[in-house]
Design an enzyme around this catalytic site. Structure first.
Site, PDB file in Angstrom:
ATOM      1  CE  LYS A   1      -4.448   0.064   2.273  1.00 34.21           C
ATOM      2  NZ  LYS A   1      -5.081   0.174   3.591  1.00 34.21           N
TER       3      LYS A   1
HETATM    4  C1  E4P Z   1      -8.417   0.887   3.439  1.00 33.31           C
HETATM    5  O1  E4P Z   1      -7.570   0.285   2.829  1.00 33.31           O
HETATM    6  C2  E4P Z   1      -8.226   1.495   4.758  1.00 33.31           C
HETATM    7  O2  E4P Z   1      -7.493   0.613   5.564  1.00 33.31           O
HETATM    8  C3  E4P Z   1      -9.507   1.733   5.483  1.00 33.31           C
HETATM    9  O3  E4P Z   1     -10.625   1.401   4.699  1.00 33.31           O
HETATM   10  C4  E4P Z   1      -9.608   3.064   6.164  1.00 33.31           C
HETATM   11  O4  E4P Z   1     -10.853   3.142   6.805  1.00 33.31           O
HETATM   12  P1  E4P Z   1     -11.176   4.275   7.868  1.00 33.31           P
HETATM   13  O5  E4P Z   1     -11.377   5.556   7.126  1.00 33.31           O
HETATM   14  O6  E4P Z   1     -12.456   3.805   8.517  1.00 33.31           O
HETATM   15  O7  E4P Z   1     -10.023   4.323   8.802  1.00 33.31           O
END
Ligand code: E4P
Length: 219
Positions: free
Chosen positions: A84
């Site tokens: 990521k």
């Molecule tokens: C996605 O890859 C992220 O880990 C995640 O969806 C972030 O979610 P949040 O905005 O609820 O922290």
């Protein structure tokens, strides 16, 4: 639409995988930190041992060289690891280098269709528009997912769209209705999706009615 679990918790993941509906995982530094002082590598490898699908693990450094080095390390942990990378100028450069090396990238923290376009051009395998965080600031997060899907339809980009930052079952439903390839959802949302009071009441009623005649039936 496929479902990934947005978690670093192996108990949640084991349950979701048992239900046969989870085909990948996304983590982020916050989710990893929630697991306490466990080693990053062992958390990711434990997850990879549970789910036979893409597992996103985020780089936690800045600077092109440092990100590249860390991304290669993350990718070496397991063949299912997807790195990521944040949707920043540096992240874009890192993505295009990794893509040429055959390392899969999930371009994360995507908040605009232009960022998604650049993710596709740089060769990202996935791009993750964050729905809930846009909703939080009074913008329609799902509209972003829809715009990206519509834009990608004009071209033959192989980049898959992951609807991320999903906060409730309606987000998941809406993601499927705009054609998201994947929704990555917290385990809580997965549980909410299967639950319906009429199913529970109906099931209890069928089972109790059956008790009245069960003596006459050999099952
Ligand atoms: C996605 O890859 C992220 O880990 C995640 O969806 C972030 O979610 P949040 O905005 O609820 O922290």
């Amino acid at each position: 639409m496929r479902i990934f679990l947005d978690t670093a918790n192996t108990d949640e993941l084991r349950q979701g995988v048992k239900w046969g509906v989870v085909s990948g995982v996304t983590t982020n530094p916050t989710l990893i930190a929630q697991e306490g002082n466990k080693e990053y590598q062992s958390v990711v490898q434990d997850i990879c041992a549970i789910v036979n699908g893409p597992v996103s693990a985020e780089v936690v450094v800045e600077g092109v060289e440092a990100m590249l080095e860390q991304a290669r390390t993350l990718a070496s942990w397991h063949h299912n690891v997807v790195v990521k990378i944040p949707a920043t100028p540096e992240g874009l450069e890192v993505t295009s280098i990794l893509a040429k090396e055959g390392i899969k990238v999930n371009l994360t923290l995507c908040f605009s269709p232009n960022q998604a376009l650049l993710a596709a051009l740089a060769g990202a395998t996935y791009v993750s528009p964050f729905v809930g965080r846009l909703d939080d600031i009074g913008q329609d997060g799902m509209l972003l997912v829809k715009s990206i899907i519509e834009m990608f339809k004009y071209y033959s980009y192989s980049t898959k769209v992951i609807a991320a930052s999903i906060r409730h079952p309606m987000h998941c439903l809406a993601a499927s209705q705009v054609g998201a390839d994947i929704a990555t959802i917290p385990f809580k949302v997965l549980k909410q999706m299967i639950k319906h009071p009429l199913t529970e009441d109906g099931n209890a009623r069928f089972l109790s009615d059956w008790q009245r005649v069960s003596g006459k039936n050999n099952l």
